[in-house]
Write a protein that holds these residues in place. Structure first.
Motif, short mmCIF file in Angstrom:
data_model
loop_
_atom_site.label_atom_id
_atom_site.label_comp_id
_atom_site.label_asym_id
_atom_site.label_seq_id
_atom_site.Cartn_x
_atom_site.Cartn_y
_atom_site.Cartn_z
N GLY A 110 -43.21 11.87 -35.44
CA GLY A 110 -43.06 13.26 -34.64
C GLY A 110 -43.64 14.53 -34.83
O GLY A 110 -44.20 15.06 -34.32
N VAL A 111 -43.25 15.01 -36.42
CA VAL A 111 -43.60 16.16 -36.87
C VAL A 111 -45.24 15.95 -37.13
O VAL A 111 -45.90 16.91 -36.74
CB VAL A 111 -42.91 16.53 -38.01
N SER A 112 -45.59 14.81 -37.69
CA SER A 112 -47.11 14.91 -37.86
C SER A 112 -47.92 14.77 -36.66
O SER A 112 -48.97 15.15 -36.49
CB SER A 112 -47.14 13.34 -38.40
N CYS A 113 -47.17 14.05 -35.36
CA CYS A 113 -47.96 14.23 -34.02
C CYS A 113 -48.09 15.35 -33.75
O CYS A 113 -49.28 15.94 -33.24
CB CYS A 113 -47.08 13.14 -33.28
N VAL A 114 -47.06 16.37 -33.82
CA VAL A 114 -46.98 17.64 -32.93
C VAL A 114 -48.29 18.61 -33.98
O VAL A 114 -48.98 19.29 -33.33
CB VAL A 114 -45.69 18.26 -32.94
N LEU A 115 -48.01 18.67 -35.29
CA LEU A 115 -48.32 19.58 -36.05
C LEU A 115 -50.09 19.01 -36.20
O LEU A 115 -51.01 19.73 -36.20
CB LEU A 115 -47.97 19.64 -37.59
N SER A 189 -48.26 14.07 -43.77
CA SER A 189 -48.79 13.10 -42.98
C SER A 189 -49.83 13.62 -41.91
O SER A 189 -51.17 13.03 -41.68
CB SER A 189 -47.98 12.30 -42.35
N ALA A 190 -49.53 14.84 -41.37
CA ALA A 190 -50.30 15.49 -40.40
C ALA A 190 -51.53 15.96 -41.11
O ALA A 190 -52.81 16.06 -40.43
CB ALA A 190 -49.52 16.66 -39.70
N VAL A 191 -51.77 16.14 -42.31
CA VAL A 191 -52.99 16.61 -42.97
C VAL A 191 -54.00 15.56 -42.85
O VAL A 191 -55.25 16.07 -42.99
CB VAL A 191 -52.47 16.80 -44.53
N PHE A 192 -53.66 14.24 -42.55
CA PHE A 192 -54.77 13.14 -42.26
C PHE A 192 -55.62 13.59 -41.17
O PHE A 192 -56.85 13.41 -41.21
CB PHE A 192 -54.22 11.86 -42.16
N SER A 193 -54.89 14.26 -40.14
CA SER A 193 -55.92 14.64 -38.94
C SER A 193 -56.78 15.86 -39.37
O SER A 193 -58.08 15.95 -39.12
CB SER A 193 -54.82 15.35 -37.93
N PHE A 194 -56.30 16.71 -40.32
CA PHE A 194 -57.33 17.67 -40.81
C PHE A 194 -58.36 17.01 -41.65
O PHE A 194 -59.57 17.58 -41.84
CB PHE A 194 -56.61 18.71 -41.60
N SER A 195 -57.85 16.16 -42.33
CA SER A 195 -58.89 15.41 -43.56
C SER A 195 -60.05 14.82 -42.46
O SER A 195 -61.00 15.11 -42.94
CB SER A 195 -58.21 14.22 -44.15
N LEU A 196 -59.44 14.17 -41.40
CA LEU A 196 -60.62 13.44 -40.62
C LEU A 196 -61.52 14.94 -39.97
O LEU A 196 -62.80 14.76 -39.78
CB LEU A 196 -60.22 12.91 -39.46
N ALA A 197 -60.94 16.07 -39.56
CA ALA A 197 -61.68 17.00 -38.90
C ALA A 197 -62.76 17.54 -40.20
O ALA A 197 -63.78 18.16 -39.48
CB ALA A 197 -60.77 18.19 -38.30
N ALA A 198 -62.01 17.73 -41.29
CA ALA A 198 -62.97 18.36 -42.25
C ALA A 198 -63.96 17.49 -42.53
O ALA A 198 -65.46 17.92 -42.97
CB ALA A 198 -62.12 18.33 -43.67
#
Length: 351
Positions: A110-115, A189-198
């Motif tokens: 849930g936290v990963s989803c929102v952040l 875990s939300a950082v993976f979204s940033f990893s893909l964006a990077a």
């Protein structure tokens, strides 16, 4: 507007990926004579290290040229953010010991989803523009509803663990220790979204070489390798501590074949979520940032739905059954809102 946007197809592809992720832990129960770290390192090597190269080799034309031309800064940033994501995975495993699987799963994701969904447009300064459109409002409300629905799912799961004995149920409930750890797991875990964006500049180079909708597969060479780095060090620490390194070769021929096959199946299912995530992401149109949310929400929805379908909730009290029913309804509503918002955003392009 993106003339190639197909958000409904993108949502369907995200659903396929989420289904693979929801099933990926099933093989673990059939692994014999291996400790957790032995199995986890074997499947992680497949998911995080080997399969990304195999899929990239077959789907990215002129892969060598793409890697030579891709910006080094994007490679390094995607890799380092993947390392942070790996730390989140370790924190996830530790949190389960203290607050149980259901609460850990719901709170962390849930936290990963929102952040992971809202922070990228906030940092890019585009959230205001998103909220200025009706379509964007639908998407944002869907993301927030999905995050809340995951907490309801976690409450239902926690009640189930207390009412019936389930595999992996928490033995020593310690929220003072477990809650901070699970919040850390969710944030990292939300950082993976940033990893893909990077890694998007790397994917852009792949697209110029003809990768098309498979362009995102090249990013996993760096993001997933980063996650594997963290996993490798943690598992090696556990192997040395427990002196369990011999399990890789000494579990007996039949057990070894079965365990390695199950590890490969786990790794394949886990990787397929990323494969289909990439295929869905490129089709989400103007609101690609919503890919992370819709993927996470569908993952929780299918995990919960599978449990209901196979009778895991049959022995629960009526109140618990009602809570999980409400959770499923809220998750469905969240998916509907996000999908509808993306559909509205794509209408001018379709016209």
């Amino acid at each position: 507007m993106n003339p190639e946007a197909a958000p409904l197809l993108g949502t369907l592809l995200h659903t396929v990926g989420a289904a693979a992720a929801a099933l990926c832990y099933a093989p673990q129960r059939y692994v014999k004579h291996w400790r957790w770290q032995t199995y986890w390192l074997a499947q992680a090597a497949g998911c995080w290290l080997v399969l990304p190269w195999i899929f990239a080799w077959f789907t990215i034309p002129e892969l060598g040229a793409v890697l030579r031309e891709a910006p080094g800064a994007a490679m390094m940033k995607s890799y380092l953010l993947g390392v942070c994501y790996g730390v989140g995975g370790i924190a996830f495993g530790v949190a389960i010991r203290h607050i149980g699987f259901s609460l850990t799963y719901a709170i962390a994701i849930g936290v990963s989803c929102v952040l992971g969904t809202l922070l990228p447009p906030v940092l890019a300064g585009t959230l205001g523009a998103t909220l200025a459109s009706t379509a964007g409002v639908y998407v944002i409300i869907g993301v927030l509803l999905g995050g809340g629905a995951m907490l309801v799912t976690g409450l239902a799961g926690f009640r189930k663990e207390r009412e019936i004995r389930t595999e992996g149920a928490v033995s020593e409930f310690n929220p003072r220790l477990g809650l901070p750890i699970v919040l850390l797991a969710g944030v990292l875990s939300a950082v993976f979204s940033f990893s893909l964006a990077a890694g998007q500049p790397i994917a852009d180079v792949a697209a110029r070489h003809g990768a098309g909708n498979f362009q995102g597969n090249v990013i996993y060479l760096f993001s997933n390798t980063g996650a594997f780095t963290t996993t490798l060090f943690y598992c090696l620490y556990l192997i040395v501590r427990d002196r369990s390194g011999g399990e890789f070769v000494s579990a007996g021929p039949a057990s070894l074949v079965r365990n390695y096959a199950l590890s490969l199946l786990t790794g394949l299912l886990w990787y397929l979520q990323f494969f289909f995530y990439g295929l869905g992401h490129v089709r989400m149109g103007d609101f690609k940032f919503s890919s992370w949310a819709i993927h996470m929400i569908i993952l929780i929805l299918l995990s919960c739905g599978f449990g209901v379908a196979i009778g895991e909730w049959r022995a629960c009290r009526p109140v618990t059954k009602l809570i999980v029913s409400v959770a499923i309804a809220l998750l469905l509503g969240a998916v509907g809102l996000i999908s509808y918002g993306n559909y509205l955003a794509a209408l001018p392009a379709a016209a």
